[in-house]
Structures are given as structure tokens and as C-alpha cells.
Scaffold this motif. Structure first.
Motif, PDB file in Angstrom:
ATOM      1  N   ALA A  90      60.522  58.031  27.047  1.00 40.72           N
ATOM      2  CA  ALA A  90      60.847  57.540  25.842  1.00 40.72           C
ATOM      3  C   ALA A  90      60.595  58.584  24.453  1.00 40.72           C
ATOM      4  N   LEU A  91      59.449  59.173  24.693  1.00 39.23           N
ATOM      5  CA  LEU A  91      59.162  60.185  23.626  1.00 39.23           C
ATOM      6  C   LEU A  91      60.135  61.385  23.624  1.00 39.23           C
ATOM      7  N   ILE A  92      60.404  61.785  24.981  1.00 41.20           N
ATOM      8  CA  ILE A  92      61.164  62.948  25.200  1.00 41.20           C
ATOM      9  C   ILE A  92      62.597  62.394  24.869  1.00 41.20           C
ATOM     10  N   ALA A  93      63.237  61.335  25.067  1.00 44.65           N
ATOM     11  CA  ALA A  93      64.303  60.930  24.775  1.00 44.65           C
ATOM     12  C   ALA A  93      64.483  60.963  23.127  1.00 44.65           C
ATOM     13  N   GLU A  94      63.655  60.469  22.437  1.00 47.65           N
ATOM     14  CA  GLU A  94      63.678  60.467  21.148  1.00 47.65           C
ATOM     15  C   GLU A  94      63.808  61.958  20.456  1.00 47.65           C
ATOM     16  N   ARG A  95      62.808  62.799  20.949  1.00 49.66           N
ATOM     17  CA  ARG A  95      62.935  64.085  20.427  1.00 49.66           C
ATOM     18  C   ARG A  95      63.958  64.806  20.881  1.00 49.66           C
ATOM     19  N   GLU A  96      64.612  64.749  21.891  1.00 49.46           N
ATOM     20  CA  GLU A  96      65.798  65.376  22.506  1.00 49.46           C
ATOM     21  C   GLU A  96      67.298  64.596  21.967  1.00 49.46           C
ATOM     22  N   HIS A  97      67.149  63.379  21.489  1.00 50.54           N
ATOM     23  CA  HIS A  97      68.281  62.822  21.234  1.00 50.54           C
ATOM     24  C   HIS A  97      69.067  62.205  22.223  1.00 50.54           C
ATOM     25  N   PHE A  98      68.301  61.743  23.488  1.00 49.59           N
ATOM     26  CA  PHE A  98      68.967  61.361  24.498  1.00 49.59           C
ATOM     27  C   PHE A  98      69.354  59.821  24.296  1.00 49.59           C
ATOM     28  N   ARG A  99      70.640  59.618  24.405  1.00 40.05           N
ATOM     29  CA  ARG A  99      70.991  58.163  24.341  1.00 40.05           C
ATOM     30  C   ARG A  99      71.255  57.402  25.724  1.00 40.05           C
ATOM     31  N   HIS A 100      71.534  58.099  26.621  1.00 38.99           N
ATOM     32  CA  HIS A 100      71.832  57.525  28.099  1.00 38.99           C
ATOM     33  C   HIS A 100      71.140  58.292  29.067  1.00 38.99           C
ATOM     34  N   ILE A 101      70.450  57.818  29.923  1.00 40.58           N
ATOM     35  CA  ILE A 101      69.657  58.576  30.947  1.00 40.58           C
ATOM     36  C   ILE A 101      69.803  57.977  32.394  1.00 40.58           C
ATOM     37  N   VAL A 102      70.039  58.872  33.536  1.00 40.07           N
ATOM     38  CA  VAL A 102      70.236  58.461  34.760  1.00 40.07           C
ATOM     39  C   VAL A 102      68.809  58.399  35.441  1.00 40.07           C
ATOM     40  N   VAL A 103      68.274  57.360  35.802  1.00 41.93           N
ATOM     41  CA  VAL A 103      67.007  57.355  36.641  1.00 41.93           C
ATOM     42  C   VAL A 103      66.895  57.372  37.812  1.00 41.93           C
ATOM     43  N   VAL A 104      66.263  58.296  38.478  1.00 41.84           N
ATOM     44  CA  VAL A 104      66.286  58.472  39.886  1.00 41.84           C
ATOM     45  C   VAL A 104      64.702  58.343  40.389  1.00 41.84           C
ATOM     46  N   SER A 105      64.833  57.296  41.670  1.00 39.32           N
ATOM     47  CA  SER A 105      63.499  57.021  42.054  1.00 39.32           C
ATOM     48  C   SER A 105      63.907  56.464  43.385  1.00 39.32           C
ATOM     49  N   ASP A 106      62.832  55.700  44.135  1.00 36.62           N
ATOM     50  CA  ASP A 106      63.135  54.904  45.207  1.00 36.62           C
ATOM     51  C   ASP A 106      63.930  53.612  44.871  1.00 36.62           C
ATOM     52  N   GLY A 107      64.895  53.475  45.792  1.00 37.21           N
ATOM     53  CA  GLY A 107      65.692  52.168  45.494  1.00 37.21           C
ATOM     54  C   GLY A 107      64.984  50.976  45.057  1.00 37.21           C
ATOM     55  N   THR A 108      63.731  50.549  45.716  1.00 37.25           N
ATOM     56  CA  THR A 108      62.886  49.460  45.513  1.00 37.25           C
ATOM     57  C   THR A 108      62.093  49.654  44.073  1.00 37.25           C
ATOM     58  N   HIS A 109      62.097  50.977  43.658  1.00 34.42           N
ATOM     59  CA  HIS A 109      61.213  51.148  42.523  1.00 34.42           C
ATOM     60  C   HIS A 109      62.074  50.957  41.199  1.00 34.42           C
ATOM     61  N   LEU A 110      63.491  50.860  41.429  1.00 35.80           N
ATOM     62  CA  LEU A 110      64.125  50.910  40.356  1.00 35.80           C
ATOM     63  C   LEU A 110      64.317  49.701  39.254  1.00 35.80           C
ATOM     64  N   PHE A 111      64.102  48.573  39.976  1.00 37.45           N
ATOM     65  CA  PHE A 111      64.227  47.208  39.052  1.00 37.45           C
ATOM     66  C   PHE A 111      63.247  47.246  38.109  1.00 37.45           C
ATOM     67  N   ARG A 112      62.057  47.701  38.582  1.00 40.48           N
ATOM     68  CA  ARG A 112      60.895  47.431  37.579  1.00 40.48           C
ATOM     69  C   ARG A 112      60.919  48.691  36.525  1.00 40.48           C
ATOM     70  N   ILE A 113      61.299  49.982  36.986  1.00 42.67           N
ATOM     71  CA  ILE A 113      61.924  51.022  36.126  1.00 42.67           C
ATOM     72  C   ILE A 113      62.687  50.663  35.284  1.00 42.67           C
ATOM     73  N   ALA A 114      63.804  49.698  35.432  1.00 42.44           N
ATOM     74  CA  ALA A 114      64.908  49.376  34.532  1.00 42.44           C
ATOM     75  C   ALA A 114      64.161  48.555  33.273  1.00 42.44           C
ATOM     76  N   LEU A 115      63.330  47.592  33.946  1.00 43.82           N
ATOM     77  CA  LEU A 115      62.798  46.646  32.891  1.00 43.82           C
ATOM     78  C   LEU A 115      61.954  47.425  32.016  1.00 43.82           C
ATOM     79  N   LEU A 116      60.979  48.391  32.403  1.00 43.89           N
ATOM     80  CA  LEU A 116      60.131  49.107  31.375  1.00 43.89           C
ATOM     81  C   LEU A 116      61.143  49.997  30.532  1.00 43.89           C
ATOM     82  N   CYS A 117      62.022  50.673  30.953  1.00 45.66           N
ATOM     83  CA  CYS A 117      63.105  51.397  30.158  1.00 45.66           C
ATOM     84  C   CYS A 117      63.673  50.422  29.147  1.00 45.66           C
TER      85      CYS A 117
END
Length: 222
Positions: A140-167
Motif C-alpha cells: 500500500a505504501l509503494i502504491a501510494e508513492r508510485e501512484h498505482f491505482r490497480h494492481i494484479v496480485v499473484v500468490s497461491d490460489g488458496t492464499h488470494l482470498f485473504r490477500i484480497a480482504l487485506l488489500c
């Protein structure tokens, strides 16, 4: 003399109430974990990658400066997305690693991307985080600094549901993209991965962040 509050003297109505209460709590728990399981599996089976400002690879173990098979697969997915033109920048996440060697998951990821054709100025390596929550915070800090509005997050499939909530909680707009499977995964390993994510997601949603639970559920940045 018999204690009036002993189990032997409890009224039949009181015992029925306790049985019904336990049954209701059990049904609620079954319904909750059933929903979490279904959502984890649904997210794991769908690749939502689409045009974005950056691709973020969540860290996994590295061995003496080389990516573990899991991290290797995540990085390969990021390389494929980058080559498709999904995003112009790749962020590698994760500290950890061997303190004596100075290797980090983010640094090893950067080196792997460089070796596979991603230019140095198109890679941002985050090397301080120690678990999934910190990886999201630093992303989130990197996204704010670099002005990223949309990000594709890559991880294990089972990991992504929790990652999406945290994001979402961190104010990030993300598209989930699971890494490719690693050969045959036995049923026990798959069950352990899903159980870990079910418990971690439940702890996250209900704010169960006591230090002992945090260490138990998030012993590594996976």
C-alpha cells in the motif's frame, strides 16, 4: 447436602437450553467455515488478471538466494503477465530469508525477474515484511508513492482470498491471479493449506489478533 448448582440438580429445561445453544453455535460455525471454504476455492480457481498499473508477487521461501518451488511458480506467473503487457511494473514482496546471507524473498524475486527479461527499472523489490499482513501494508505504501491505482496480485490460489480482504482494507484495488499448480499435491497438503487459510481469514475477520494466535497462524509469509 447436594449443591443446588450441580449438574445433577439442573432442571431439564436448563439442560435442553444448553443443548440447543451448543447446536446453534455448531451450526453457525459449520455455515461460516463452509462459506469461507467455498470462497477460498472460488477465488483460487479464477484468474482475474487484467490491465493494471503493477503486478505484485507475494513472497514465499527462498533457499540460499534461490526461489523455492512455490516462489518460483509465483515469479513465473508474474513474468508471463508482464510479457503479456498486463502491467509495466512488477513488485516483489517479502523480507525473511537467511539473515546471515542477507538474502530476502523480495530480493531473490527481483534477481529472478532480471534473469527472465524484466528490466531493472521495471522492478520494485520490497524486502522488509515478515508476513502477509506486512506485505500488504508495504505494498500500500509503494502504491501510494508510485501512484498505482490497480494492481494484479499473484500468490497461491488458496492464499488470494485473504490477500484480497487485506488489500481492500488497505485501500488497494486488486485483481487476483493464482500461480500454476506444482505437480501433484496430496490431499493432506491441500487440506492443511486450506485449513490454514480458513483459520487465518477467520482470525482476520473477527479481529483475533492476540500475539499467540498471530504467531500460530502466520508463522511465515506464505
Amino acid at each position: 447436602m447436594t449443591n443446588a448448582n450441580s449438574p445433577e440438580t439442573k432442571s431439564p429445561a436448563g439442560r435442553r437450553f444448553l443443548r440447543w445453544l451448543l447446536l446453534i453455535l455448531l451450526l453457525v460455525a459449520v455455515a461460516w467455515f463452509g462459506w469461507v471454504y467455498r470462497e477460498i476455492k472460488f477465488t483460487a480457481d479464477i484468474d482475474n488478471a487484467q490491465t493494471a498499473d503493477a503486478i505484485a508477487v507475494f513472497g514465499a521461501a527462498e533457499y540460499a538466494g534461490r526461489p523455492s518451488p512455490v516462489l518460483h511458480a509465483r515469479l513465473d506467473k508474474a513474468v508471463a503477465l508482464y510479457q503479456r503487457g498486463i502491467a509495466p511494473v512488477v513488485v516483489t514482496l517479502g523480507g525473511g530469508g537467511d539473515k546471515d546471507s542477507g538474502n530476502t524473498e523480495g530480493g531473490v524475486g527481483r534477481d529472478y525477474l532480471l534473469a527472465n527479461g524484466v528490466p531493472y527499472d521495471k522492478i520494485i523489490a520490497e524486502t522488509e515484511s515478515f508476513d502477509t499482513e506486512q506485505q500488504v501494508e508495504n505494498l500500500a505504501l509503494i502504491a501510494e508513492r508510485e501512484h498505482f491505482r490497480h494492481i494484479v496480485v499473484v500468490s497461491d490460489g488458496t492464499h488470494l482470498f485473504r490477500i484480497a480482504l487485506l488489500c481492500r482494507r488497505a485501500g488497494l484495488q486488486v485483481y487476483t491471479s493464482p500461480r500454476a499448480p506444482l505437480g501433484h499435491i496430496d490431499e493432506l497438503d491441500e487440506a492443511q493449506r486450506i485449513m490454514h487459510e480458513m483459520l487465518s481469514y477467520t482470525a482476520l475477520r473477527f479481529g483475533l489478533h492476540a500475539s499467540w494466535m498471530h504467531r500460530w497462524l502466520n508463522g511465515r509469509a506464505d
